[in-house]
Design an enzyme around this catalytic site. Structure first.
Site, short mmCIF file in Angstrom:
data_model
loop_
_atom_site.label_atom_id
_atom_site.label_comp_id
_atom_site.label_asym_id
_atom_site.label_seq_id
_atom_site.Cartn_x
_atom_site.Cartn_y
_atom_site.Cartn_z
CG ASP A 171 -2.00 1.00 1.21
OD1 ASP A 171 -1.83 2.04 0.56
OD2 ASP A 171 -3.04 0.76 1.86
CG ASP A 194 -9.13 1.08 -11.05
OD1 ASP A 194 -10.07 1.66 -11.63
OD2 ASP A 194 -9.17 -0.11 -10.70
CG ASP A 230 -7.24 6.46 -20.56
OD1 ASP A 230 -7.19 6.27 -19.32
OD2 ASP A 230 -7.64 5.60 -21.36
CB THR A 265 1.98 3.63 -20.14
OG1 THR A 265 0.64 4.12 -20.25
CG2 THR A 265 2.86 4.70 -19.51
CD GLU A 268 0.11 7.89 -23.32
OE1 GLU A 268 0.04 9.02 -23.83
OE2 GLU A 268 1.12 7.48 -22.71
#
Length: 287
Positions: A171, A194, A230, A265, A268
């Protein structure tokens, strides 16, 4: 270096000190060919740890040491290839870190004195490896919970002689809150987290005021905060939250043009294929 350089939190003076002996810098092991065949033996049987006795990332490194909270991630220990498992077993004792929240991490010792950028959520690590190769004088501490990605990134680091990469498992909130000293980071990168698109899940998004307030305390003056997504509604939230943080200044009037140092990426590319617009945000920690 055979073990991670963590110091007990009770020794706060030593934990906050800088300028550790660079002789403890990890030397990359000699490259060796790694296969990519997925094998069922790499996947643990039910109830069995994937990497027993500290030979790889722990399933739940923080355990019950810290309070549970609404998480922005879902732990994923999916199918691991033989090459990924091999890289984890060999390289984790030197280049890996379980985020247990029980000790302060000495970044100077862990990276041999390099300035360190924290990247949260590196996926399979291809972009991380490219950035590390392009900027060998900066250490990258990649934090993720995806076991195959952890192994893949360590394998990339070894094969390409990238001694400026370390991998943290667990975490990121616990890492920031419990294990990193104030002002110890030279930058923060959060690429394509996310988006949790459903309204009832928005509380799980990473970029929230509380997270940003915590993260900025770990940034040195002048440190760069770089986010990219995005997902248009999440980009709007990121811009609002980052702009409202008084210790940060936007380097642009709104969204930033994609900087040349951020490689394309995998996420992406998937977003662009769907017709999504990618937004970058570049903020700097005020002095």
């Amino acid at each position: 270096m055979s073990e991670n350089p963590a110091t007990p939190e009770t020794a706060t003076a030593a934990a906050d000190a800088t300028g550790a002996d660079a002789s403890v810098t990890a030397v990359p092991p000699a490259p060796r060919p790694l296969g990519a065949t997925a094998v069922s033996a790499a996947v643990p049987r039910r109830g069995k740890p994937m990497f027993p006795d500290g030979t790889g990332p722990a399933a739940d490194p923080a355990g019950s040491h810290h309070e549970r909270r609404i998480r922005s991630f879902q732990p994923r220990r999916s199918r691991v290839t033989s090459s990924q498992a091999d890289a984890l077993r060999r390289l984790w004792p030197t280049w890996g870190l379980d985020i247990d929240g029980l000790s302060r991490l000495d970044l100077d010792a862990f990276f041999g004195g390099l300035p360190v950028v924290l990247e949260i959520g590196f996926g399979m690590g291809e972009a991380t490896a490219q950035m590390a190769a392009a900027d060998p004088d900066t250490g990258i501490l990649g934090c993720d919970v995806h076991t195959p990605g952890q192994g893949h990134l360590l394998g990339l680091a070894e094969r390409n002689g990238l001694s400026n990469i370390r991998v943290a498992n667990g975490d990121a909130i616990i890492l920031l809150r419990e294990m990193l000293a104030p002002g110890s980071l030279a930058g923060l990168r959060v690429y394509f987290p996310d988006p949790w698109p459903k309204k009832r899940h928005h509380k799980r998004r990473l970029i929230q005021p509380e997270f940003v307030a915590l993260a900025t305390t770990r940034l040195a003056p002048g440190a760069l905060v770089h986010c990219a997504t995005d997902w248009e509604p999440y980009a709007e939230q990121m811009l609002e939250v980052l702009s409202a943080e008084p210790t940060l200044e936007n380097l642009h009037s709104g969204y930033a043009p994609r900087p040349g140092f951020r490689p394309l990426t995998r996420f992406e590319g998937q977003g662009l294929d769907k017709g999504h617009t990618v937004h970058d945000l570049l903020f700097r920690r005020r002095g």
